[in-house]
Enzyme design. Structure first.
Site, mmCIF file in Angstrom:
data_model
loop_
_atom_site.group_PDB
_atom_site.id
_atom_site.type_symbol
_atom_site.label_atom_id
_atom_site.label_comp_id
_atom_site.label_asym_id
_atom_site.label_seq_id
_atom_site.Cartn_x
_atom_site.Cartn_y
_atom_site.Cartn_z
ATOM 1 C CG LEU A 1 7.569 -0.301 6.884
ATOM 2 C CD1 LEU A 1 6.208 0.292 7.132
ATOM 3 C CD2 LEU A 1 7.494 -1.804 6.743
ATOM 4 C CB VAL B 1 0.344 5.805 3.348
ATOM 5 C CG1 VAL B 1 0.853 6.466 4.618
ATOM 6 C CG2 VAL B 1 -0.539 6.756 2.566
ATOM 7 C CB CYS B 2 2.292 0.882 4.372
ATOM 8 S SG CYS B 2 0.640 0.941 5.085
ATOM 9 C CB THR B 3 5.370 1.851 0.057
ATOM 10 O OG1 THR B 3 4.530 0.723 -0.195
ATOM 11 C CG2 THR B 3 6.658 1.716 -0.724
ATOM 12 C CB THR C 1 -0.924 0.028 1.230
ATOM 13 O OG1 THR C 1 -0.133 -0.143 2.405
ATOM 14 C CG2 THR C 1 -1.985 -1.058 1.155
#
Ligand code: BEZ
Length: 212
Positions: free
Chosen positions: A50, A45-47, A43
């Site tokens: 992290l 935003v998560c990319t 996804t």
């Protein structure tokens, strides 16, 4: 499941991660911990989150903080997605991502908020002290990427309190004056804070940041 609160012991668990099995408390060792959940692999935003955390590795190391991410995806998914994170964020993911497919850890830490999403973890953050007590809990919505500079700022504040008996005022930034904690009597300040202090009010005593 009881709600976790500040001062509670962070629940221990054993989990599979992108870097093998971890026993959480044992893995934390004597240091500090940052445990954070994200809604799902692959996804956008998560990319970015992290990738950002990977780039902050030195900053976390300097503060003796171990970092672990978590979602309800499996190890194979994490490992495939890590390749995308490395490629798109120009970094190397250098911390474990917990594969919590059975939601065991998510439930222990109340990371699923059913009225937001029944199945996916929200963006929870826990900062854990060396004694394994929880020092910070923040919950962000899925649509808002976290500000990791703010989390570093809070870690610095927590460590100033733990090691130097000061608190930090509103909008404090590293290098700014700090607040002498109320538990210290004014007559004891000189001995504890050799850089001196300013008494704005009897309950508001400021001192230069002790570790600068
Ligand atoms: C994201 O990581 O981009 C995302 C995940 C779930 C909902 C919205 C955004």
């Amino acid at each position: 499941m009881a709600t976790l609160r500040l001062g509670d012991v962070a629940p221990d668990f054993t989990a599979e991660t992108s870097e093998g099995t971890i026993k959480f408390h044992e893995w934390l060792g004597e240091g500090w911990g940052l445990l954070f959940s994200h809604p799902a692999d692959y996804t956008p935003v998560c990319t970015t989150e992290l990738g950002t955390v990977a780039k902050y590795k030195d900053q976390f190391n300097q503060r003796n903080v171990k970092v672990a991410a978590l979602s309800v995806d499996g190890v194979a998914s994490h490992q495939g997605w890590i390749k995308d994170i490395n490629e798109t964020q120009n970094t190397t993911v250098n911390f474990p991502i917990i594969a919590d497919e059975n939601k065991k850890v998510a439930n222990l830490y109340d990371m699923i908020h059913p009225n937001a999403d029944n199945n996916l973890t929200v963006r929870s953050v826990f900062i854990i002290a060396p004694d394994k007590t929880i020092k910070l809990i923040i919950t962000y919505p899925a649509s808002t990427g976290r500000n990791f500079d703010e989390l570093i700022r809070v870690i610095d504040s927590l460590q100033l309190t733990a090691y130097h008996k000061v608190a930090t005022p509103a909008n404090w930034q590293d290098g700014d004056d700090c607040v002498v904690v109320p538990a210290i009597k004014t007559e004891d300040i000189d001995a504890i804070f050799p850089k001196g202090y300013t008494e704005v009010k009897p309950y508001l005593r400021m001192t230069p940041q002790p570790n600068k």
